[in-house]
Design an enzyme around this catalytic site. Structure first.
Site, PDB file in Angstrom:
ATOM      1  N   SER A 704       0.801  -1.224   0.000  1.00  0.00           N
ATOM      2  CA  SER A 704       0.000   0.000   0.000  1.00  0.00           C
ATOM      3  C   SER A 704       0.834   1.274   0.000  1.00  0.00           C
ATOM      4  O   SER A 704       0.322   2.345  -0.327  1.00  0.00           O
ATOM      5  CB  SER A 704      -0.931   0.018   1.211  1.00  0.00           C
ATOM      6  OG  SER A 704      -1.783  -1.096   1.182  1.00  0.00           O
ATOM      7  N   LYS A 747      -8.166   3.424   6.727  1.00  0.00           N
ATOM      8  CA  LYS A 747      -7.080   4.359   6.438  1.00  0.00           C
ATOM      9  C   LYS A 747      -7.577   5.800   6.409  1.00  0.00           C
ATOM     10  O   LYS A 747      -6.924   6.709   6.945  1.00  0.00           O
ATOM     11  CB  LYS A 747      -6.418   3.996   5.111  1.00  0.00           C
ATOM     12  CG  LYS A 747      -5.679   2.655   5.129  1.00  0.00           C
ATOM     13  CD  LYS A 747      -5.148   2.301   3.749  1.00  0.00           C
ATOM     14  CE  LYS A 747      -4.426   0.966   3.770  1.00  0.00           C
ATOM     15  NZ  LYS A 747      -3.939   0.571   2.439  1.00  0.00           N
TER      16      LYS A 747
END
Length: 816
Positions: A704, A747
């Site tokens: 990521s 997130k």
């Protein structure tokens, strides 16, 4: 070194001979007549005058045995120092061995080779010879000293007596061996025979073989025999005491049986009859299935015939108690009120709208099809987000008993299936124990922390859970203790986990996963108002009119003292603040005591968290990424710097393999697009690039951070800073595409907690936009990335303003 070469050559030649078994004749010279063919053996010592069977399997040993058999020659047996060495060198073998006549050579049907060797004489190796496919050595034969003296004669008689005594102490000593010991007339032969048949370590036998002096040899064997005799005596005494104890136990059982018969004759067994009658009545009232009732009555008949003082009496009575107390019959079905269930969920939990909607759907299906096979719900999320309390709310809404089974740290399959009754202290497994505790067969059972179950030598508990959580099988669940089927199909199972990675695939396939993400700051504030403050006031003995915490104080605690997905730490900090108020109330200060934001520092200490994004991204080479962890989302800083060196990429911060590959890919994309990015390609020459992710003690992995690493490198090489209010996530390809990643909601919520105003997300993650809470979507700006060029245009300074809450299209490159 010459001896090592000889052994290596022999091993190579022996392997070649084994590879060509059909060769007509050997292609090596005949061994010298004064040399001895050597066979290395493992953990075996042959003494002169004894016959020993040996199995050989190494090519070098097979070649030696075949050559000795072919030429009717003697063999030399040498023991290895380390039996684990497959191809022993001279240094791996003792120098003293025994010359043997090869009496018989047999090749079995399975291809193994068996030798029968008779020991003749001791020898010592002088040197190994080259050129043969087996070990060959010049040796010095060691003659047996022929000496007689009163000293030797005395030792001989003592040693013979010791050897006979040791054989007599053995439980099954062959009489032929005792006869052989008695018929020996030579002292040296007696020492060798006693050492050969004693239970000694191979090294001790080799020591006896290497002892050439008859006096010293007899002393060593006598010493070893003395220790062995002491061990055998102790073993015999222990065995005799054990047999005596068993005889006493049998006598006690017989006496108790006689006592029970006398009591029956005198009519004193009425108490036992009353107990049996009570158990008979309880079995009838338990409404067991036919198979279970038959088993219970069979055990009851056994109990009736047993004396009360026997150990098995208590075991059978405990087993019957378990069968009687289990809820075999189903209670009356309670109707499910959907409106009441919705009210209970809203009363117990704030937010979690998607989760509540799925639970209402679950309850509606249970209402319409109460006997159908409902799915097993698995609540997955960080600690403190309300997984366990959701299970309690489901039980309240269904009007059923709630019971919780903690699976954290369970490594024994018997914890699920129970122990067999043959073991002392055996009990049913946690599933049956929980049903007995609930008192009903249609309870709501929460299997907490199912991801913490681990396999061990006692079995795999997750494998036992496969039957428990399978609606097609759990109607006949068999606990090892009960040994009869129990119907679990009416139990409503709910499981919880922090992560699904450690849950085995077959077990995960039996559950419907419901993900609970972390709370936003506004949700935490509302939860604190509604639940946490009230709960902590009660826990600390305070009334609402005695103390209060303002919304500003709660917001300050959320922002400055807790950074978590759940609310457990938030509740602890609220409790700490209220305990300070409790002290003042206990000291006599009149209330109400008001705790505001300015009062927190003396109570909770200095702020634990502060926004460091602007500080960390104020220089080129720093970008803010977003990461997913088992306890929620978090921000991740990527730092890059350039130093003189040799074109190396240095990665630090305890990065996993996938994250290291992301850094390599990011650097390759930057180099490939250097001209388009306005970077002088010569800046890469003669420089080492160091990429560091702080918090180096925490392992980090995953793809990521690819976009963040790319932006940090572009920022470093172009001397342009990344916008301090911007965070990003996404995987990149070598073509510069931004690929989708998981955990978008967690997130983004973490970015909001950290004070980030704008988030760069992969365009292919648009489908996850609806999962982001509304308040976060309104408070933050989003840029959707198709390629890394979009990230460069959107994040590198200077940048233009973007309207709040507007979602930019996939091709948008900046705030404008």
């Amino acid at each position: 070194m010459a001896e090592d070469d000889a052994v290596a050559a022999a091993q190579s030649a022996a392997q070649s001979a084994a590879d060509e078994p059909g060769a007509a004749s050997p292609r090596y010279p005949a061994p010298p007549s004064d040399a001895l063919i050597i066979v290395p053996v493992r953990a075996t010592v042959l003494f002169p005058g004894l016959v020993l069977p040996i199995t050989v399997g190494r090519p070098i040993s097979i070649a030696a045995a075949q050559q000795a058999m072919r030429e009717q020659r003697e063999l030399g047996l040498l023991m290895q120092r380390n039996p684990d060495v497959a191809e022993p060198a001279p240094a791996d073998m003792y120098r003293v061995g025994c010359i043997a006549n090869l009496m018989r050579y047999v090749t079995a049907q399975d291809g193994s080779h068996h030798l029968a060797c008779q020991g003749e004489q001791r020898f010592q190796v002088l040197e190994f010879l080259h050129g043969w496919p087996f070990l060959l050595a010049r040796v010095a034969r060691i003659p047996e000293p022929d000496s007689a003296s009163p000293e030797i004669e005395a030792r001989f008689l003592s040693l013979k007596q010791q050897a006979i005594e040791a054989l007599q102490l053995l439980p099954q000593a062959p009489p032929e061996l005792i006869t052989a010991i008695q018929s020996v007339t030579a002292p040296a032969q007696l020492a060798d025979l006693a050492a050969a048949y004693m239970d000694l370590k191979p090294e001790e036998k080799q020591d006896v073989l290497e002892t050439l002096s008859v006096v010293e040899r007899m002393d060593k064997v006598a010493h070893l025999l003395g220790k062995r005799i002491e061990v055998l005596r102790l073993s015999r005494e222990i065995g005799q005491r054990t047999r005596a104890a068993l005889d006493e136990r049998q006598r006690e059982v017989l006496l108790r049986e006689q006592m029970a018969a006398i009591r029956r004759e005198l009519g004193e067994g009425e108490e036992g009859k009353a107990e049996i009658a009570e158990l008979t009545d309880a079995i009838t009232k338990a409404r067991m299935p036919r198979e279970v009732e038959d088993q219970a009555r069979k055990e009851l008949r056994r109990l009736e015939r047993m004396p009360e003082a026997s150990a098995e009496h208590g075991m059978v009575r405990s087993y019957l108690d378990w069968l009687i107390e289990l809820p075999w019959a189903l209670p009356e079905e309670q109707p499910i009120d959907i409106d009441e269930a919705r009210r209970i969920l809203d009363e117990d939990h704030y937010g979690l709208d998607k989760i509540k909607r799925r639970i209402i759907e679950y309850l509606a299906v249970r209402k319409l099809a109460p006997h159908g096979k409902a799915p097993i719900l698995c609540l997955v999320g960080p600690p403190g987000v309300g997984k366990t309390s959701l299970g309690q709310s489901i039980a309240r809404a269904m009007r059923r008993k709630f019971v919780r089974v903690s699976l954290g740290g369970v490594h024994d399959e018997a914890e699920i299936r129970g122990h067999r009754r043959t073991y002392i202290g055996a009990l049913p497994g946690n599933i049956i124990q929980a049903i007995r505790k609930a008192g009903t067969r249609d309870c709501v059972m929460m299997l907490d922390e199912i991801d913490k179950v681990g396999a061990s030598i006692q079995g795999d508990p997750s494998a036992a859970l496969l039957e428990v959580l399978d609606p097609e099988q759990n109607n006949s669940f068999r606990d090892n203790y009960l040994a009869v089927p129990f119907d679990l199909s009416r139990v409503v199972f709910i499981t919880t986990a922090n992560v699904l990675d450690t849950v085995p695939g077959p077990l995960r396939d039996r559950m419907e996963v419901i993900v609970l993400s972390g709370y936003t700051a506004a949700e935490k504030l509302e939860i604190a108002r509604r639940y946490l403050v009230k709960r902590q006031l009660e826990a600390n003995g305070l009334k609402p009119e005695q103390a209060e915490i303002t919304d500003a104080a709660l917001s300050a605690i959320i922002q400055d003292y807790t950074r978590e997905a759940g609310v457990r730490n938030l509740e602890r900090e609220i409790g700490q603040a209220l305990r300070r108020a409790a002290v003042r109330i206990a000291e006599g200060q009149p209330g109400p005591i008001r705790i505001d934001a300015v009062d927190l520092a003396p109570i909770l200490g200095p702020r634990q968290f502060e926004s460091e994004a602007a500080m960390r991204t104020s220089v080129p080479g720093v970008a803010t990424g977003l990461a997913w962890t088992p306890v929620g989302g978090d921000i991740l800083f990527i730092e890059a710097t350039r130093t003189p060196g040799g074109d190396k990429l240095i990665l630090t911060g305890q990065l996993g393999e996938v994250m290291r590959e992301s850094a390599q890919a990011a650097l390759s994309v930057v180099k490939n697009r250097a001209a388009a990015l306005g970077i002088d390609p010569t800046r890469f020459e003669g420089s080492d690039i160091h990429v560091h992710v702080p918090a180096g003690a925490i392992p980090k992995d995953g793809p990521s951070a690819g976009v963040a690493m790319f932006m940090a490198l572009v920022s470093l090489m172009s001397d342009r800073t990344v916008a301090s209010d911007t965070a990003m996530t996404g995987e990149i390809s070598l073509r510069g595409l931004v690929l989708p990643v998981g955990g978008i909601k967690e997130k983004v919520v973490a970015a909001a907690r950290a004070g980030i105003a704008r988030v760069l997300l992969p365009a292919r993650n648009r489908k996850d936009f609806e999962d982001i809470p509304d308040e976060v979507r309104k408070a933050m700006r989003f840029v959707w990335l198709e390629t890394v060029d979009d990230a460069v245009l959107a994040a590198l300074e200077p940048r233009r303003a973007e309207p709040t809450g507007q979602t930019l299209p996939a091709h948008a490159a900046s705030d404008g």
